[in-house]
Motif scaffolding. Structure first.
Motif, PDB file in Angstrom:
ATOM      1  N   SER A  55       0.830  -1.196   0.000  1.00  0.00           N
ATOM      2  CA  SER A  55       0.000   0.000   0.000  1.00  0.00           C
ATOM      3  C   SER A  55       0.871   1.255   0.000  1.00  0.00           C
ATOM      4  N   PHE A  56       1.964   1.215   0.751  1.00  0.00           N
ATOM      5  CA  PHE A  56       2.905   2.338   0.813  1.00  0.00           C
ATOM      6  C   PHE A  56       3.483   2.625  -0.572  1.00  0.00           C
ATOM      7  N   LEU A  57       3.908   1.596  -1.267  1.00  0.00           N
ATOM      8  CA  LEU A  57       4.531   1.776  -2.580  1.00  0.00           C
ATOM      9  C   LEU A  57       3.524   2.274  -3.613  1.00  0.00           C
ATOM     10  N   ARG A  58       2.275   1.813  -3.517  1.00  0.00           N
ATOM     11  CA  ARG A  58       1.250   2.314  -4.444  1.00  0.00           C
ATOM     12  C   ARG A  58       1.017   3.803  -4.224  1.00  0.00           C
ATOM     13  N   SER A  59       0.955   4.217  -2.982  1.00  0.00           N
ATOM     14  CA  SER A  59       0.749   5.631  -2.686  1.00  0.00           C
ATOM     15  C   SER A  59       1.946   6.464  -3.134  1.00  0.00           C
ATOM     16  N   LEU A  60       3.135   5.939  -2.939  1.00  0.00           N
ATOM     17  CA  LEU A  60       4.348   6.649  -3.370  1.00  0.00           C
ATOM     18  C   LEU A  60       4.326   6.867  -4.875  1.00  0.00           C
ATOM     19  N   LYS A  61       3.881   5.861  -5.615  1.00  0.00           N
ATOM     20  CA  LYS A  61       3.799   5.956  -7.072  1.00  0.00           C
ATOM     21  C   LYS A  61       2.754   6.982  -7.489  1.00  0.00           C
ATOM     22  N   ARG A  62       1.579   6.984  -6.801  1.00  0.00           N
ATOM     23  CA  ARG A  62       0.508   7.935  -7.124  1.00  0.00           C
ATOM     24  C   ARG A  62       0.940   9.369  -6.875  1.00  0.00           C
ATOM     25  N   GLY A  63       1.815   9.552  -5.889  1.00  0.00           N
ATOM     26  CA  GLY A  63       2.207  10.909  -5.517  1.00  0.00           C
ATOM     27  C   GLY A  63       3.097  11.599  -6.522  1.00  0.00           C
ATOM     28  N   GLY A  64       3.569  10.883  -7.519  1.00  0.00           N
ATOM     29  CA  GLY A  64       4.363  11.504  -8.576  1.00  0.00           C
ATOM     30  C   GLY A  64       5.814  11.746  -8.219  1.00  0.00           C
ATOM     31  N   THR A  65       6.305  11.094  -7.171  1.00  0.00           N
ATOM     32  CA  THR A  65       7.719  11.253  -6.797  1.00  0.00           C
ATOM     33  C   THR A  65       8.621  10.696  -7.903  1.00  0.00           C
ATOM     34  N   ALA A  66       9.649  11.463  -8.252  1.00  0.00           N
ATOM     35  CA  ALA A  66      10.598  11.014  -9.281  1.00  0.00           C
ATOM     36  C   ALA A  66      11.368   9.804  -8.757  1.00  0.00           C
ATOM     37  N   VAL A  67      11.248   8.690  -9.446  1.00  0.00           N
ATOM     38  CA  VAL A  67      11.873   7.441  -9.005  1.00  0.00           C
ATOM     39  C   VAL A  67      13.072   7.125  -9.892  1.00  0.00           C
ATOM     40  N   THR A  68      14.256   7.430  -9.389  1.00  0.00           N
ATOM     41  CA  THR A  68      15.498   7.165 -10.138  1.00  0.00           C
ATOM     42  C   THR A  68      16.589   6.753  -9.160  1.00  0.00           C
ATOM     43  N   GLY A  69      17.645   6.171  -9.687  1.00  0.00           N
ATOM     44  CA  GLY A  69      18.844   5.887  -8.917  1.00  0.00           C
ATOM     45  C   GLY A  69      18.596   5.096  -7.657  1.00  0.00           C
ATOM     46  N   GLU A  70      19.103   5.616  -6.537  1.00  0.00           N
ATOM     47  CA  GLU A  70      19.039   4.912  -5.255  1.00  0.00           C
ATOM     48  C   GLU A  70      17.599   4.687  -4.798  1.00  0.00           C
ATOM     49  N   LEU A  71      16.718   5.647  -5.095  1.00  0.00           N
ATOM     50  CA  LEU A  71      15.328   5.486  -4.679  1.00  0.00           C
ATOM     51  C   LEU A  71      14.684   4.311  -5.412  1.00  0.00           C
ATOM     52  N   GLU A  72      14.970   4.201  -6.706  1.00  0.00           N
ATOM     53  CA  GLU A  72      14.415   3.090  -7.479  1.00  0.00           C
ATOM     54  C   GLU A  72      14.913   1.757  -6.915  1.00  0.00           C
ATOM     55  N   THR A  73      16.189   1.712  -6.554  1.00  0.00           N
ATOM     56  CA  THR A  73      16.757   0.489  -5.983  1.00  0.00           C
ATOM     57  C   THR A  73      16.093   0.138  -4.655  1.00  0.00           C
ATOM     58  N   ALA A  74      15.878   1.152  -3.803  1.00  0.00           N
ATOM     59  CA  ALA A  74      15.263   0.937  -2.490  1.00  0.00           C
ATOM     60  C   ALA A  74      13.823   0.453  -2.636  1.00  0.00           C
ATOM     61  N   ILE A  75      13.095   1.019  -3.615  1.00  0.00           N
ATOM     62  CA  ILE A  75      11.705   0.627  -3.834  1.00  0.00           C
ATOM     63  C   ILE A  75      11.633  -0.823  -4.319  1.00  0.00           C
ATOM     64  N   LEU A  76      12.508  -1.168  -5.259  1.00  0.00           N
ATOM     65  CA  LEU A  76      12.509  -2.535  -5.783  1.00  0.00           C
ATOM     66  C   LEU A  76      12.860  -3.541  -4.683  1.00  0.00           C
ATOM     67  N   HIS A  77      13.810  -3.153  -3.838  1.00  0.00           N
ATOM     68  CA  HIS A  77      14.211  -4.035  -2.747  1.00  0.00           C
ATOM     69  C   HIS A  77      13.045  -4.285  -1.787  1.00  0.00           C
ATOM     70  N   LEU A  78      12.283  -3.207  -1.442  1.00  0.00           N
ATOM     71  CA  LEU A  78      11.147  -3.364  -0.545  1.00  0.00           C
ATOM     72  C   LEU A  78      10.039  -4.179  -1.202  1.00  0.00           C
ATOM     73  N   ALA A  79       9.825  -3.937  -2.493  1.00  0.00           N
ATOM     74  CA  ALA A  79       8.773  -4.676  -3.202  1.00  0.00           C
ATOM     75  C   ALA A  79       9.076  -6.171  -3.241  1.00  0.00           C
ATOM     76  N   ARG A  80      10.335  -6.516  -3.530  1.00  0.00           N
ATOM     77  CA  ARG A  80      10.714  -7.936  -3.579  1.00  0.00           C
ATOM     78  C   ARG A  80      10.587  -8.585  -2.201  1.00  0.00           C
ATOM     79  N   SER A  81      11.028  -7.863  -1.172  1.00  0.00           N
ATOM     80  CA  SER A  81      10.967  -8.408   0.187  1.00  0.00           C
ATOM     81  C   SER A  81       9.523  -8.613   0.635  1.00  0.00           C
ATOM     82  N   ALA A  82       8.659  -7.648   0.318  1.00  0.00           N
ATOM     83  CA  ALA A  82       7.262  -7.731   0.737  1.00  0.00           C
ATOM     84  C   ALA A  82       6.535  -8.858   0.038  1.00  0.00           C
ATOM     85  N   GLY A  83       7.009  -9.217  -1.172  1.00  0.00           N
ATOM     86  CA  GLY A  83       6.359 -10.288  -1.922  1.00  0.00           C
ATOM     87  C   GLY A  83       6.866 -11.666  -1.566  1.00  0.00           C
ATOM     88  N   SER A  84       7.790 -11.729  -0.599  1.00  0.00           N
ATOM     89  CA  SER A  84       8.356 -13.023  -0.217  1.00  0.00           C
ATOM     90  C   SER A  84       7.283 -13.921   0.394  1.00  0.00           C
TER      91      SER A  84
END
Length: 532
Positions: free
Chosen positions: A91-120
């Motif tokens: 839910s956090f990641l969906r809201s972050l995406k809706r908010g229009g935050t620029a997702v690049t570099g380290e932030l993109e890596t951190a988001i992908l890491h959280l998404a993979r972990s949450a889907g475990s």
């Protein structure tokens, strides 16, 4: 498309007439700028969600705002830490995406890491792993992150939620060395600050507060007269009703004390119900139209009233307190440490007025009177039955014959309760007069207690009937000198209301008293007093 007054869910500026929230949003942003965590806890339908959504837009330039709603989490999501952590992360990641935050570099890596972990699927992802991932996102984001969670009551009695609060607290304490949210805002009815975290499952467990880091939230959420006036002026610019906007704003504030739902509901009734058929909008936005809207709201079932009345069964101490305020005229000191006071305030029943607990607004007071005086137990009382037999005598050309009402009440009260002790009359006298009055004005009129005179050994009842007001002072007899003082006070009160005639009921325990009604003149005022 024309705007409307809204009482359902969130208010949207382009669709609805609403008060200007800028000053409130500015105050809340100042708390966020200081890095504070806090709770917006107010009673039901107090505009919390509207403010939260407006705040999200207001902050978007300076902050990365993530907005969640725990009402969208079903009960299964709070089953255990793993399920909750996974649901929260997604839910956090969906809201972050809706908010229009620029997702690049380290932030993109951190988001992908959280998404993979949450889907475990192996159950290794729980609250600790969730907060490690959130910390990485906060560190990588180019703007400070603000977390807002609405409807936290949906999870407030759940152990997983208490553990979640404990994690927020731990990261807040270490925020100087570990990246975390700039601010966290929780919104709901219950004060999350008072929750206790279970440290052990045994009955004899220690307790600790997981939310003792929260700052006090003192931003005024109720509407002022000025707030209401601004909303009415916008409406008047659209419809040109010719209303006296200042007077209408004053009436709305006097009856609601700025409770957002009640203000909007009364406006909606005047606009859509009173101002239809043979009545124009111009006729609706008058004093008479306003009182018609008051009669409508008091007669309807709505979610706010149903919620309030439901609390009376669940909280006996609340029920006792309200009846003491309404009928006995008791002065109750406002003590926030008293569980009954705390509960009544949290649910919006009462407020603190110069150190005393008073009913929160006139609409609630009238609705509560109607509720208590309409119960089967109350209507079994002999005084109520006497009123049912008498009631056809009291209405003449749409006006109340208040003198005759007092005469009949004095006779019935003396016959039925004249041999009772003083303590009985002090507790029940006011209640029985209002109970006698109830069938007479039912459906056409209402009454409320004037708060300015409560606790002065006298109580002024204001009766609204067909747009006309009748002022009745009820008091315990304490001798001639006290009685004359009360008469002069009533004269001054009549001046404030622009009335020539007032009424008094004196509950007298003198053995030699003369039961009945007499009339006196003081200056230009006529007072009709009943001795019972």
């Amino acid at each position: 498309m024309a705007k409307v007054f809204n009482v359902n869910a969130v208010c949207i500026p382009d669709l609805h007439y609403m008060v200007n929230l800028d000053s409130r949003l500015k105050e809340i942003k100042e708390l966020i700028d200081k890095g504070l965590y806090f709770t917006i806890n107010r009673a039901r339908q107090y505009g919390k969600t509207t403010v939260m959504m407006a705040l999200e837009r207001y902050l978007q330039d300076a902050y990365c705002v993530v907005s969640l709603d725990f009402q969208t989490f079903d009960e299964a999501k709070f089953r255990d830490g793993h399920v909750f952590a996974s649901a929260f992360a997604k839910s956090f990641l969906r809201s972050l995406k809706r908010g229009g935050t620029a997702v690049t570099g380290e932030l993109e890596t951190a988001i992908l890491h959280l998404a993979r972990s949450a889907g475990s699927e192996n159950g290794g992802f729980a609250l600790m792993e969730l907060f490690e991932g959130l910390s990485e996102i906060c560190e990588a984001c180019d703007k400070p992150v603000v977390l807002m969670v609405d409807e936290v009551d949906s999870a407030a009695d759940n152990q997983v939620f208490l553990d979640f609060l404990a994690q927020l607290r731990a990261y807040y304490i270490r925020r100087a060395t570990q990246a975390t949210f700039r601010s966290v805002i929780l919104a709901g009815v219950y004060d999350i600050k008072n929750l206790k975290r279970k440290l052990r499952p045994e009955d004899d467990r220690k307790v600790n507060s997981p939310w003792n880091i929260a700052a006090d939230f003192k931003v005024e959420m109720s509407f002022s007269k000025g707030d209401i006036l601004g909303m009415l002026q916008e409406y008047e610019n659209d419809y040109h009703t010719g209303m006296n906007s200042d007077k209408m704003a004053e009436l709305l504030y006097d009856y609601t004390s700025g409770y957002p739902f009640l203000v909007s509901r009364l406006c909606k009734l005047m606009d859509e119900e009173v101002g239809t058929g043979n009545n124009t909008k111009s006729a609706a936005w008058t004093t008479e139209g306003f009182h018609e809207a008051v009669r409508m709201i008091l007669a309807e079932k709505n979610t706010l009233f149903e919620s309030l009345i439901g609390k009376l069964t669940n909280y006996p101490e609340l029920n006792w307190m309200l009846q003491a305020l309404l009928f006995a005229g008791k002065s109750i000191a406002y003590n926030p440490d008293d569980p009954g006071i705390d509960t009544a305030t949290m649910f919006g029943f009462i407020k603190n007025k110069r150190g005393e607990a008073v009913i929160a607004n006139r609409i609630f007071e009238m609705r509560l009177y109607n509720f208590y005086l309409s119960t089967t137990e109350m209507q079994k009382q002999d005084i109520y039955r006497a009123s049912l037999q008498d009631k056809s005598q009291f209405i003449v050309n749409g006006h109340l014959n208040m003198k005759l009402i007092l005469e009949k009440f004095a006779v019935h009260f003396h016959e039925l309760y004249g041999d009772r002790k003083e303590a009985f009359v002090e507790e029940e006298g006011r209640k029985f007069f209002l109970l006698y009055l109830r069938p007479i004005i039912n459906g056409t009129g209402n009454y409320y207690i004037e708060a300015r005179t409560r606790g002065l050994l006298r109580t002024d009842v204001i009766i609204d009937y067909n747009g006309e007001q009748y002022i009745i002072e009820m008091k315990i007899w304490h001798g001639d000198e006290y009685n004359k003082r009360g008469e002069n006070q009533l004269v001054g009160y009549l001046d404030a209301y622009g009335k020539k005639k007032g009424y008094m009921i004196s509950f007298n325990f003198n053995q030699k008293k003369e039961i009945g009604v007499h009339e006196i003149t003081i200056g230009e005022k006529t007072l009709i007093e009943a001795i019972v």
